[in-house]
Design an enzyme around this catalytic site. Structure first.
Site, PDB file in Angstrom:
ATOM      1  N   SER A 139       0.804  -1.223   0.000  1.00 60.75           N
ATOM      2  CA  SER A 139       0.000   0.000   0.000  1.00 60.75           C
ATOM      3  C   SER A 139       0.837   1.273   0.000  1.00 60.75           C
ATOM      4  CB  SER A 139      -0.950   0.018   1.206  1.00 60.75           C
ATOM      5  OG  SER A 139      -0.226   0.131   2.415  1.00 60.75           O
ATOM      6  N   LYS A 176      -0.138   4.429   6.520  1.00 59.85           N
ATOM      7  CA  LYS A 176      -0.755   5.266   5.497  1.00 59.85           C
ATOM      8  C   LYS A 176      -0.396   6.736   5.740  1.00 59.85           C
ATOM      9  CE  LYS A 176      -3.450   2.052   3.539  1.00 59.85           C
ATOM     10  NZ  LYS A 176      -2.806   0.898   4.201  1.00 59.85           N
TER      11      LYS A 176
END
Length: 220
Positions: A139, A176
């Site tokens: 990610s 993130k």
């Protein structure tokens, strides 16, 4: 050099045996399993004693970089790590590394610790409130954080907009970019093929933020 206890001699013998048979030293977990030591802290106590007494060296940033001092580089296999000059003890920081983080358990619960690394304080900003985490997934690949990398995280419950954070969402931790918006908090991946994670502002709790990423380490 100072004498060793029986347990310290056993640890040193196992490290020598591993290098001779496999070409590289054992991990903390392997030493613990071999010696019947459940805690990685217990293993580290023996390793620190061996270092202090002059029988062992450890390279910074490498969990598999243990070597008895009487095993010369000439007798080592090609893939055995060679000890580098050590930084002064005051400049080194011992960082716990976790394999995963789950809700409902202490961040550094013993069952989640997979190793510890000793690194130069200059490589991570934030003093002693640092932990390591092994990255799983793709990610954050466009931010240069790849599957299998180790990230070093400064523990804190706040972050600036746009910082890379480790957050606990549901039952698992995620890495993130952090973007607080008016009605929700957006956890943005650095992968154009993936969608962001949105958490409603009313559902967001400061305890979801575990820390800010301050450094990345990759084995080559």
């Amino acid at each position: 050099m100072q004498g060793l206890t029986e347990r310290q001699q056993q640890v040193l013998h196992y490290i020598r045996q591993s290098i001779n048979e496999r070409g590289y030293p054992p991990t903390l977990r392997e030493i613990g399993a071999h010696m019947g030591i459940r805690s990685t802290n217990g293993v580290n106590d023996h390793l620190r004693a061996l270092e202090r007494k002059g029988y062992l060296t450890r390279e910074d940033m490498k969990s598999r970089a243990l070597r008895p001092k009487d095993m010369s580089a000439a007798n080592a296999r090609a893939d055995e790590p060679i000890s580098m000059p050590e930084a002064p003890e005051d400049d080194l920081l011992e960082v716990p590394v976790v394999g995963r983080i789950a809700a409902g358990l202490p961040l550094l619960a013993e069952e989640h610790l997979i190793d510890t690394v000793r690194i130069d304080r200059m490589l991570v900003r934030g003093g002693r409130e640092i932990f390591g985490l092994k990255v799983t997934g793709d990610s954050m690949i466009e931010a240069g954080i790849l599957n299998g990398d180790y990230i070093f995280v400064r523990r804190q419950a706040t972050a600036q907009r746009g910082e890379i954070v480790v957050a606990l969402i549901g039952d698992e931790a995620t890495v993130k970019y952090y973007f607080p918006e008016k009605d929700y908090v957006r956890f943005q991946p650095a992968n154009s093929k993936m969608a962001p994670i949105l958490v409603r502002a009313s559902d967001f709790k400061p305890t979801m933020l575990l820390g800010v990423v301050v450094s990345v380490f990759r084995r080559l």
